[in-house]
Design an enzyme around this catalytic site. Structure first.
Site, PDB file in Angstrom:
ATOM      1  N   LYS A   1     -23.483 -12.757   2.305  1.00 48.07           N
ATOM      2  CA  LYS A   1     -24.269 -13.989   2.263  1.00 48.07           C
ATOM      3  C   LYS A   1     -23.431 -15.207   2.645  1.00 48.07           C
ATOM      4  CE  LYS A   1     -26.858 -12.063  -1.658  1.00 48.07           C
ATOM      5  NZ  LYS A   1     -27.220 -12.252  -3.079  1.00 48.07           N
TER       6      LYS A   1
ATOM      7  N   ARG B   1      -9.100   7.844  -0.639  1.00 51.52           N
ATOM      8  CA  ARG B   1      -7.951   8.127  -1.487  1.00 51.52           C
ATOM      9  C   ARG B   1      -7.525   6.929  -2.327  1.00 51.52           C
ATOM     10  NH1 ARG B   1      -8.326  11.409   2.293  1.00 51.52           N
ATOM     11  NH2 ARG B   1      -8.599   9.588   3.609  1.00 51.52           N
ATOM     12  N   THR B   2      -7.383   5.772  -1.696  1.00 46.95           N
ATOM     13  CA  THR B   2      -6.857   4.622  -2.432  1.00 46.95           C
ATOM     14  C   THR B   2      -7.810   4.197  -3.536  1.00 46.95           C
ATOM     15  OG1 THR B   2      -5.667   3.858  -0.468  1.00 46.95           O
ATOM     16  CG2 THR B   2      -6.006   2.262  -2.225  1.00 46.95           C
TER      17      THR B   2
ATOM     18  N   ARG C   1      -9.055  -4.269  -1.265  1.00 45.92           N
ATOM     19  CA  ARG C   1      -8.761  -3.948   0.135  1.00 45.92           C
ATOM     20  C   ARG C   1      -9.602  -4.870   0.999  1.00 45.92           C
ATOM     21  NH1 ARG C   1      -8.303   1.933   2.767  1.00 45.92           N
ATOM     22  NH2 ARG C   1      -6.307   1.650   1.717  1.00 45.92           N
TER      23      ARG C   1
ATOM     24  N   HIS D   1       0.326  -2.510   2.828  1.00 47.02           N
ATOM     25  CA  HIS D   1      -0.280  -1.596   1.852  1.00 47.02           C
ATOM     26  C   HIS D   1       0.827  -1.222   0.868  1.00 47.02           C
ATOM     27  CE1 HIS D   1      -2.887   1.135   0.003  1.00 47.02           C
ATOM     28  NE2 HIS D   1      -3.290   1.864   1.025  1.00 47.02           N
TER      29      HIS D   1
END
Length: 383
Positions: free
Chosen positions: A159, A129-130, A180, A208
């Site tokens: 890496k 969704r986000t 995120r 959030h």
């Protein structure tokens, strides 16, 4: 945006006064018709000289004056990192822009407001969704998207590249970064590194903020007010960044009461309780979901997050399934009340609830598009 990162700043005769330090400021170098309010800056800040302009980053802003959000003005925030950045006035103004975005989305499929802008999405944790709502928001406004869905495994992070180096590289390709991350505080690190706006799309068990914005926007749209409401936060309150951010925003409003309903192992942490108390917000812990549901305007259910338990599957099994919103809960809820959930859900809301008009969680998810359209517009173009 030019601003100053000292303790207090006021604009006097085209000079931005910050304590006893003086920073030259030219209105016409940024925008016309600017009227900057007196502001107080909090937490970490950095400043960087660029030609004749001093560019500074500040993560938390409190607006101390009445301020008219006029079209053409710059947005007050350089980044969106945490819920504490917003005051009631800015929230109301953002929600007004979000309502404009609803009209744009419904009336036009070819809006070019952000044509020529590129948004980079860096997602180190899974998201549907986000990530999609941010990408949809950018494209609905005519912008383009550079995306990496699982940056933890399929970017140079695998890496060993540092987050700071990744941000310095990606900002060279884009105009705004949506990130995120699995670590709390990562968004703040990114914002302090980047010279372009950064939006926190969730940082581990931290915050959030854009979810909280869309949650408050949804409550206002569904209930019709934000002052004087009762909200039940249910589920994983220890690890749920959505409920933490929502609690911070609800503390901006008057006569709010919050009920915490959760298994013992995932109770709301003390820092949120102490913050609410410091702001005069009443809160109460309860083990009785039925009683809380009968009192509340909003029942905000959350998923027990298995990924936050690590190897302690026994604790996850102990917490999961204890509080479920079903027909029995619906039967005690008030007619005007709503059920919300940040999604995804597992079994904490039964599918039989979906058909009830008080089930607002899919409307809530759609509201995320409008809020994120508004934020992209404000961060890139201003009011």
């Amino acid at each position: 945006m030019s601003s100053c990162a000292f303790s207090t700043c006021t604009l006097q005769n085209n000079e931005l006064m910050c304590n006893k330090h003086l920073v030259q400021f030219k209105r016409n170098s940024i925008s016309t018709d600017l009227s900057y309010p007196k502001m107080t800056w909090h937490n970490s800040t950095t400043c960087q000289q660029s030609g004749r302009r001093l560019q500074c980053k500040a993560l938390n802003v409190e607006n101390n004056n009445n301020y008219n959000f006029l079209k053409g003005n710059v947005f007050q925030l350089d980044d969106v990192i945490e819920a504490q950045q917003f005051d009631r006035q800015i929230l109301s103004a953002i929600f007004e822009v979000a309502r404009e975005m609803e009209t744009i989305e419904k009336m036009s499929r070819g809006n070019q407001l952000l044509k020529g802008y590129l948004m980079a999405t860096l997602f180190y944790e899974p998201s549907t969704r986000t990530r999609l709502s941010f990408e949809s928001a950018m494209k609905r406004l005519g912008g383009e998207v550079l995306t990496t869905e699982n940056a933890r495994e399929f970017s140079s992070a695998a890496k060993g590249e540092t987050l700071e180096d990744t941000i310095r590289t990606v900002e060279g390709y884009s105009d705004i970064i949506v990130m995120r991350h699995f670590e709390s505080g990562a968004a703040r690190r990114a914002a302090m590194t980047a010279n372009i706006p950064v939006i926190n799309a969730g940082d581990g068990p931290g915050q959030h903020p854009t979810q909280a914005l869309l949650d408050v926007y949804t409550i206002e749209r569904e209930i019709g007010k934000l002052d004087g409401i009762k909200v039940g936060l249910v589920g994983d309150l220890a690890n749920g960044r959505t409920v933490r951010s929502l609690a911070y925003l609800l503390a901006k409003y008057n006569d709010v009461k919050i009920y915490f309903v959760s298994p013992e192992v995932v109770k709301m942490k003390d820092d949120i309780k102490e913050y609410l108390t410091s702001k005069g917000i009443k809160w109460e812990e309860s083990a009785d979901l039925m009683e809380v549901a009968s009192k509340c305007d909003v029942v905000y259910q959350t998923r027990i997050q298995k990924e936050r338990f690590g190897e302690r599957i026994d604790l996850y099994d102990e917490a999961r399934g204890k509080y479920i919103v079903n027909r029995d809960v619906l039967s005690v809820m008030q007619e005007h009340a709503v059920i919300m959930h940040p999604l995804p859900r597992l079994d904490e809301i039964t599918v039989e609830v979906d058909g009830d008009p008080r089930a607002a969680y899919f409307r809530q998810a759609k509201n995320g598009l409008f809020i994120r359209m508004a934020l992209l517009k404000l961060l890139l173009l201003g009011w």
